[in-house]
Structures are given as structure tokens and as C-alpha cells.
Design an enzyme around this catalytic site. Structure first.
Site, PDB file in Angstrom:
ATOM      1  N   ILE A 162       0.839  -1.215   0.000  1.00 26.52           N
ATOM      2  CA  ILE A 162       0.000   0.000   0.000  1.00 26.52           C
ATOM      3  C   ILE A 162       0.871   1.262   0.000  1.00 26.52           C
ATOM      4  O   ILE A 162       0.623   2.204  -0.760  1.00 26.52           O
ATOM      5  CB  ILE A 162      -0.968  -0.013   1.207  1.00 26.52           C
ATOM      6  CG1 ILE A 162      -1.962  -1.173   1.062  1.00 26.52           C
ATOM      7  CG2 ILE A 162      -1.709   1.317   1.322  1.00 26.52           C
ATOM      8  CD1 ILE A 162      -2.804  -1.456   2.298  1.00 26.52           C
ATOM      9  N   THR A 239      -4.001   5.328   7.843  1.00 21.97           N
ATOM     10  CA  THR A 239      -4.982   4.367   7.315  1.00 21.97           C
ATOM     11  C   THR A 239      -4.531   2.948   7.640  1.00 21.97           C
ATOM     12  O   THR A 239      -5.068   1.995   7.090  1.00 21.97           O
ATOM     13  CB  THR A 239      -5.119   4.485   5.774  1.00 21.97           C
ATOM     14  OG1 THR A 239      -3.820   4.304   5.207  1.00 21.97           O
ATOM     15  CG2 THR A 239      -5.695   5.825   5.358  1.00 21.97           C
ATOM     16  N   ARG A 241      -3.197   1.100  11.136  1.00 21.80           N
ATOM     17  CA  ARG A 241      -3.833   0.561  12.337  1.00 21.80           C
ATOM     18  C   ARG A 241      -3.800   1.645  13.409  1.00 21.80           C
ATOM     19  O   ARG A 241      -2.785   2.337  13.576  1.00 21.80           O
ATOM     20  CB  ARG A 241      -3.115  -0.699  12.852  1.00 21.80           C
ATOM     21  CG  ARG A 241      -3.409  -1.958  12.074  1.00 21.80           C
ATOM     22  CD  ARG A 241      -4.871  -2.419  12.235  1.00 21.80           C
ATOM     23  NE  ARG A 241      -5.154  -3.620  11.453  1.00 21.80           N
ATOM     24  CZ  ARG A 241      -5.652  -3.630  10.219  1.00 21.80           C
ATOM     25  NH1 ARG A 241      -5.916  -2.509   9.596  1.00 21.80           N
ATOM     26  NH2 ARG A 241      -5.903  -4.777   9.603  1.00 21.80           N
ATOM     27  N   GLU A 270     -11.094   1.377  18.105  1.00 23.32           N
ATOM     28  CA  GLU A 270     -12.215   1.357  17.152  1.00 23.32           C
ATOM     29  C   GLU A 270     -13.115   0.137  17.285  1.00 23.32           C
ATOM     30  O   GLU A 270     -14.275   0.174  16.845  1.00 23.32           O
ATOM     31  CB  GLU A 270     -11.693   1.442  15.709  1.00 23.32           C
ATOM     32  CG  GLU A 270     -10.969   0.177  15.236  1.00 23.32           C
ATOM     33  CD  GLU A 270     -10.515   0.271  13.777  1.00 23.32           C
ATOM     34  OE1 GLU A 270      -9.851   1.256  13.427  1.00 23.32           O
ATOM     35  OE2 GLU A 270     -10.825  -0.654  13.003  1.00 23.32           O
ATOM     36  N   HIS A 302     -12.777   3.167   9.117  1.00 17.99           N
ATOM     37  CA  HIS A 302     -12.112   1.984   8.556  1.00 17.99           C
ATOM     38  C   HIS A 302     -12.746   1.580   7.218  1.00 17.99           C
ATOM     39  O   HIS A 302     -13.161   0.433   7.038  1.00 17.99           O
ATOM     40  CB  HIS A 302     -12.144   0.820   9.555  1.00 17.99           C
ATOM     41  CG  HIS A 302     -10.961  -0.101   9.393  1.00 17.99           C
ATOM     42  ND1 HIS A 302     -10.256  -0.619  10.460  1.00 17.99           N
ATOM     43  CD2 HIS A 302     -10.352  -0.600   8.294  1.00 17.99           C
ATOM     44  CE1 HIS A 302      -9.288  -1.392  10.007  1.00 17.99           C
ATOM     45  NE2 HIS A 302      -9.332  -1.400   8.697  1.00 17.99           N
TER      46      HIS A 302
HETATM   47  P1  NAD Z   1       2.854  -4.815   3.633  1.00 19.14           P
HETATM   48  O1  NAD Z   1       3.183  -5.949   4.535  1.00 19.14           O
HETATM   49  O2  NAD Z   1       2.880  -5.033   2.152  1.00 19.14           O
HETATM   50  O3  NAD Z   1       3.809  -3.571   3.948  1.00 19.14           O
HETATM   51  C1  NAD Z   1       4.146  -3.157   5.238  1.00 19.14           C
HETATM   52  C2  NAD Z   1       5.534  -2.531   5.148  1.00 19.14           C
HETATM   53  O4  NAD Z   1       5.848  -1.957   6.428  1.00 19.14           O
HETATM   54  C3  NAD Z   1       6.649  -3.544   4.842  1.00 19.14           C
HETATM   55  O5  NAD Z   1       7.425  -3.095   3.748  1.00 19.14           O
HETATM   56  C4  NAD Z   1       7.474  -3.587   6.121  1.00 19.14           C
HETATM   57  O6  NAD Z   1       8.866  -3.819   5.876  1.00 19.14           O
HETATM   58  C5  NAD Z   1       7.233  -2.177   6.651  1.00 19.14           C
HETATM   59  N1  NAD Z   1       7.550  -2.025   8.068  1.00 19.14           N
HETATM   60  C6  NAD Z   1       7.489  -2.939   9.072  1.00 19.14           C
HETATM   61  N2  NAD Z   1       7.881  -2.383  10.230  1.00 19.14           N
HETATM   62  C7  NAD Z   1       8.202  -1.091   9.958  1.00 19.14           C
HETATM   63  C8  NAD Z   1       8.668  -0.017  10.754  1.00 19.14           C
HETATM   64  N3  NAD Z   1       8.899  -0.150  12.073  1.00 19.14           N
HETATM   65  N4  NAD Z   1       8.881   1.173  10.147  1.00 19.14           N
HETATM   66  C9  NAD Z   1       8.664   1.336   8.812  1.00 19.14           C
HETATM   67  N5  NAD Z   1       8.222   0.333   8.021  1.00 19.14           N
HETATM   68  C10 NAD Z   1       7.974  -0.862   8.594  1.00 19.14           C
HETATM   69  O7  NAD Z   1       1.402  -4.319   4.116  1.00 19.14           O
HETATM   70  P2  NAD Z   1       0.353  -3.491   3.255  1.00 19.14           P
HETATM   71  O8  NAD Z   1      -0.516  -4.426   2.496  1.00 19.14           O
HETATM   72  O9  NAD Z   1       1.042  -2.406   2.532  1.00 19.14           O
HETATM   73  O10 NAD Z   1      -0.555  -2.894   4.426  1.00 19.14           O
HETATM   74  C11 NAD Z   1      -0.033  -1.943   5.345  1.00 19.14           C
HETATM   75  C12 NAD Z   1      -0.984  -1.853   6.522  1.00 19.14           C
HETATM   76  O11 NAD Z   1      -2.217  -1.244   6.083  1.00 19.14           O
HETATM   77  C13 NAD Z   1      -1.413  -3.226   7.065  1.00 19.14           C
HETATM   78  O12 NAD Z   1      -0.530  -3.625   8.073  1.00 19.14           O
HETATM   79  C14 NAD Z   1      -2.810  -2.992   7.591  1.00 19.14           C
HETATM   80  O13 NAD Z   1      -2.711  -2.827   9.001  1.00 19.14           O
HETATM   81  C15 NAD Z   1      -3.261  -1.689   6.931  1.00 19.14           C
HETATM   82  N6  NAD Z   1      -4.467  -1.830   6.124  1.00 19.14           N
HETATM   83  C16 NAD Z   1      -5.511  -0.995   6.381  1.00 19.14           C
HETATM   84  C17 NAD Z   1      -6.660  -1.070   5.606  1.00 19.14           C
HETATM   85  C18 NAD Z   1      -7.836  -0.135   5.806  1.00 19.14           C
HETATM   86  O14 NAD Z   1      -8.927  -0.388   5.289  1.00 19.14           O
HETATM   87  N7  NAD Z   1      -7.677   0.971   6.513  1.00 19.14           N
HETATM   88  C19 NAD Z   1      -6.735  -2.028   4.588  1.00 19.14           C
HETATM   89  C20 NAD Z   1      -5.637  -2.867   4.354  1.00 19.14           C
HETATM   90  C21 NAD Z   1      -4.504  -2.760   5.121  1.00 19.14           C
END
Ligand code: NAD
Length: 339
Positions: A162, A239, A241, A270, A302
Site C-alpha cells: 500500500i 490508514t 492501524r 475502534e 475503517h
Molecule cells: P505490507 O506488509 O505489504 O507492507 C508493510 C511494510 O511496512 C513492509 O514493507 C514492512 O517492511 C514495513 N515495516 C514494518 N515495520 C516497519 C517499521 N517499524 N517502520 C517502517 N516500516 C515498517 O502491508 P500493506 O498491504 O502495505 O498494508 C499496510 C498496513 O495497512 C497493514 O498492516 C494494515 O494494518 C493496513 N491496512 C488498512 C486497511 C484499511 O482499510 N484501513 C486495509 C488494508 C490494510
């Protein structure tokens, strides 16, 4: 795993009308027995899964040790999460009880990234305020002043699926994108994005957008100390957590003007609030209520994932995982429970 069986019974928790529609549609090719429950999954509702090999759960379900033990006692062998995040599941207990956990890691990354842009543009140009004013025949522009995104610096915390898509879109506005991630993403490097320490990214950014997962390490990643190192009037977008941000600290920073704009699609408390119509009830959460009083805070419940394409992807991947389980095959999206 249920080797040799082609159809299994699935207790689907936290079901809304749209979940039932998309999952039933995706299930046409699979033929599993889907039992839909409106109730969220927790230790009290876990017995509803009696007779089901699989439970299908959503983001605010409570899948802590008590729930996992109850599910195991009722014969559940697979927890299929309809989400990318899995911070709400006790993976250790699942491993101990021999339950496999799958998630949907790669559904439409566009949905969440595009919603971030919506929050940024709405906050900056105060579209939510303008909407209400115009309906009251108030066409004054006083208080609606925005800024050009062009030329601003945007900090992306977490450049996975994302965060990378968000970096691509926001770059198109002529911004300078800087990032933090322990694993720099080649796709993002190709855009010309540079990686730095979190303190440097926070100090240089006009807009900070959070896209890392919630882990013990990232809990309250944005706290009073980190906020004090940010630019005055910074825009913060979450967006990912809710618990990535210490809400009490961000409220203090809004009061002093350190944070000039706050866009949230998630909130640390939430569960029990989001996804429900509580319009006839008195909100009991004073911290959340305080957040809603600021003119420069925009909260959505959300909904960043909530596009037709994402719901379709989530349903198809979930049914595919359940069929892999039913056939005793290797599970493509199983979480590693060993760590
Ligand atoms: P992803 O696993 O593809 O990417 C997460 C990235 O964060 C990874 O590249 C990881 O290396 C990095 N990361 C881990 N720890 C870190 C830190 N301390 N500092 C900086 N970067 C760090 O996940 P994604 O699919 O891109 O999703 C990201 C987040 O979005 C998910 O964890 C989920 O909680 C959230 N999400 C929210 C919604 C919504 O509707 N609001 C929907 C989908 C996902």
C-alpha cells in the site's frame, strides 16, 4: 488439514450484507457451506463455530488466546482472515493448537492508497467544511485556505504494497517523497524516493502517512516525543492501524498546533465502534469524542479498503485459501506461526 475433502463448513463472523454478497458470489465456484453470523468473533461467540472446520473473521474480531482455544475445542482447524493485518490474532496459541491462519495480503492496494489521497485533499482544501457551508448558502472562503501539494515533502512510513502505491500516486502531484522501511522497496527506489531514519523523515515532512503494520515495535510509533520532532502544522494520515498513534499525544499536539491536520481511517479503540450504526447512542469514548471536535480532523470508519474491487479480491482469495485447506494442499497465504 482436511485432506481429501472438497467441501468444508465455514462460520463467517462479523458479516455485513456486503460480505455475504461477495463471499457467496466467490463461493459459487467452490461450493463450501458458508454459515453467516452478524456477531463478531470472540470467546463468547466462538461456540457458534461448532461443526465448522473453518472460521472466517474480520479486523476487529477478538482472536486472542481464549477465542483460539475455544475454536480448537470446537474442532476448528483454519482461521481465514478477510484482512491483510493480523495483529488481532494470537498466533502462538494457534500454533500450539494446530490451527492454520491465512490472511489476504494483496487485495487491491489501490483502494487504501486512493483513500489516503482523499483524506489529504479533503483536509487540505477543507472539502468537508465547504460541503456543509454551501448547503447553508454560506459561500465565504474565509477559513478554507489550502496549500499546493506541489513542492511539498511527503514521508511514507512503510513502503510495502500500500505504501508503494501511495508513494506512486502522491509523487504525481509533484511532491518529494521520502520513506522509512527496514526493507527498501525497489519499486519505490525507482521512483526516486530516498530512505532515511524515522526521525529524519518526520522532521522533514509536510505530510506523514503511515503504512507499516501494527506490531509490539510499532505500537505508538507516533508518540509525544516523535510529534515534537515534526514540522509545525504537519499533516498526519493514518490508514494502517489505530494503535500506531498515541491518540492522547496527538490530541495535545492538535491543541498546540504542532499537528495542523489529522486524517484517520483507523483508531486505537475502534473495536465496537467502527462498522456499526451508533447514531442513536451516546458515544462513551471521551478521547474519540474530543477528536471529533477539532475542525482540522477528518475521521472515516475503517473504510479505506471498501471498494468493489477490493471486496471481490478479498472474497476470491479467502475462498481459494479455504479450498486449498479442504483439498489438503499447501496454503499460499498461511502465516508463519513459528516465530
Ligand atoms: P505490507 O506488509 O505489504 O507492507 C508493510 C511494510 O511496512 C513492509 O514493507 C514492512 O517492511 C514495513 N515495516 C514494518 N515495520 C516497519 C517499521 N517499524 N517502520 C517502517 N516500516 C515498517 O502491508 P500493506 O498491504 O502495505 O498494508 C499496510 C498496513 O495497512 C497493514 O498492516 C494494515 O494494518 C493496513 N491496512 C488498512 C486497511 C484499511 O482499510 N484501513 C486495509 C488494508 C490494510
Amino acid at each position: 488439514m482436511a485432506s481429501g475433502t472438497s467441501s468444508v463448513s465455514v462460520a463467517v463472523f462479523s458479516t455485513k450484507e456486503y460480505d455475504e454478497r461477495y463471499l457467496s458470489e466467490a463461493n459459487r465456484e467452490h461450493g463450501h457451506d458458508l454459515r453467516f453470523f452478524e456477531a463478531g468473533l470472540n470467546s463468547r461467540t466462538a461456540p457458534l463455530a461448532e461443526g465448522c472446520e473453518v472460521v472466517c473473521a474480520f479486523v476487529n474480531d477478538d482472536i486472542g488466546p481464549d477465542t483460539v482455544n475455544q475454536l480448537a475445542d470446537h474442532g476448528v482447524q483454519l482461521i481465514a482472515l478477510r484482512s491483510a493485518g493480523f495483529n488481532h490474532v494470537d498466533l502462538q496459541t494457534a500454533a500450539l493448537r494446530g490451527i492454520v491462519v491465512v490472511r489476504v495480503p494483496n487485495y487491491s492496494p489501490h483502494a487504501v492508497a486512493e483513500h489516503c489521497i482523499g483524506l489529504i485533499l479533503s483536509l487540505n482544501r477543507k472539502i468537508y467544511r465547504a460541503y456543509n457551508r454551501v448547503r447553508e448558502s454560506n459561500f465565504s472562503l474565509v477559513g478554507l485556505l489550502g496549500f499546493d501539494l506541489h513542492g511539498k515533502t511527503v514521508g511514507v512510513i512503510g513502503t510495502g504494497t500500500i505504501g508503494a502505491r501511495f508513494a506512486e500516486i502522491i509523487s504525481g502531484f509533484g511532491t518529494t517523497v521520502i520513506a522509512v522501511d527496514p526493507y527498501p522497496n525497489p519499486r519505490v527506489l525507482e521512483l526516486g524516493v530516498t530512505y532515511h531514519s524515522i526521525d529524519e523523515v518526520l522532521a522533514r515532512s509536510d505530510i506523514v502517512s503511515l503504512h507499516c503494520p501494527l506490531t509490539p515495535e510499532t505500537h505508538h510509533l507516533i508518540n509525544a516525543d516523535r510529534l515534537s520532532g515534526m514540522k509545525d502544522g504537519v499533516m498526519v494520515i493514518n490508514t494502517s492501524r489505530g494503535a500506531l498513534i498515541d491518540t492522547a499525544a496527538v490530541i495535545d499536539a492538535l491543541k498546540t498546533g504542532k499537528v495542523g491536520y489529522l486524517g484517520l481511517d483507523v483508531y486505537e479503540e475502534e473495536a465496537g465502534l467502527f462498522f456499526e450504526d451508533l447514531s442513536d447512542e451516546v458515544l462513551q469514548d471521551d478521547v474519540f469524542s474530543r477528536l471529533l471536535t477539532f475542525p482540522n480532523v477528518l475521521v472515516t470508519g475503517h473504510q479505506a479498503f471498501f471498494t468493489a474491487e477490493a471486496l471481490s479480491d478479498i472474497a476470491e482469495t479467502t475462498m481459494m485459501s479455504i479450498s486449498e485447506f479442504a483439498a489438503g494442499e499447501e496454503m499460499t497465504y498461511a502465516l508463519d506461526l513459528s516465530s
